[in-house]
Write a protein that holds these residues in place. Structure first.
Motif, PDB file in Angstrom:
ATOM      1  N   UNK A  62      50.620  25.885  49.953  1.00  0.00           N
ATOM      2  CA  UNK A  62      51.742  25.612  49.055  1.00  0.00           C
ATOM      3  C   UNK A  62      51.306  25.586  47.604  1.00  0.00           C
ATOM      4  N   UNK A  63      52.247  25.251  46.746  1.00  0.00           N
ATOM      5  CA  UNK A  63      51.930  25.160  45.328  1.00  0.00           C
ATOM      6  C   UNK A  63      52.024  26.479  44.585  1.00  0.00           C
ATOM      7  N   UNK A  64      52.823  27.395  45.048  1.00  0.00           N
ATOM      8  CA  UNK A  64      52.991  28.673  44.353  1.00  0.00           C
ATOM      9  C   UNK A  64      53.895  28.457  43.147  1.00  0.00           C
ATOM     10  N   UNK A  65      53.436  28.918  41.997  1.00  0.00           N
ATOM     11  CA  UNK A  65      54.301  28.845  40.824  1.00  0.00           C
ATOM     12  C   UNK A  65      54.821  30.240  40.500  1.00  0.00           C
ATOM     13  N   UNK A  66      55.721  30.325  39.573  1.00  0.00           N
ATOM     14  CA  UNK A  66      56.387  31.584  39.233  1.00  0.00           C
ATOM     15  C   UNK A  66      55.389  32.669  38.831  1.00  0.00           C
ATOM     16  N   UNK A  67      54.416  32.321  37.998  1.00  0.00           N
ATOM     17  CA  UNK A  67      53.429  33.306  37.540  1.00  0.00           C
ATOM     18  C   UNK A  67      52.585  33.812  38.708  1.00  0.00           C
ATOM     19  N   UNK A  68      52.239  32.920  39.633  1.00  0.00           N
ATOM     20  CA  UNK A  68      51.452  33.319  40.797  1.00  0.00           C
ATOM     21  C   UNK A  68      52.229  34.312  41.660  1.00  0.00           C
ATOM     22  N   UNK A  69      53.503  34.050  41.855  1.00  0.00           N
ATOM     23  CA  UNK A  69      54.337  34.934  42.664  1.00  0.00           C
ATOM     24  C   UNK A  69      54.405  36.323  42.039  1.00  0.00           C
ATOM     25  N   UNK A  70      54.533  36.405  40.725  1.00  0.00           N
ATOM     26  CA  UNK A  70      54.676  37.692  40.057  1.00  0.00           C
ATOM     27  C   UNK A  70      53.355  38.415  39.851  1.00  0.00           C
TER      28      UNK A  70
END
Length: 83
Positions: A73-81
């Motif tokens: 867990x702990x995915x942030x928006x920048x990580x996803x993109x």
């Protein structure tokens, strides 16, 4: 001639009329031997379809990559993109 199917023979015979209707927003599928072979649609619609297809293909590639097995867990928006 609303959105719908027309035979290749009819398309050949009535092309100017079909072109006017497509210019007004109609989408016409042209068939040969009862099978769809082409779609006549407004030029700006084909660009939207291409953009949509590209986005879908990219989304499917990202889904296929999946998350690593040790993901906690702990995915942030920048990580996803960044994937």
């Amino acid at each position: 001639m609303p959105d719908g199917l027309v035979s290749a023979a009819e398309a050949s015979r009535d092309f100017p009329k079909m072109l006017r209707e497509v210019q007004d927003g109609a989408r016409i599928t042209i068939t040969k031997d009862g099978k769809p072979v082409a779609i006549l649609l407004p030029a700006d619609a084909s660009t939207a379809d291409t953009d949509r297809s590209t986005a879908h293909r990219r989304m499917m590639e990202l889904l296929a990559q999946g998350l690593p097995l040790d993901f906690r867990g702990g995915v942030d928006r920048d990580d996803v993109h960044s994937r």
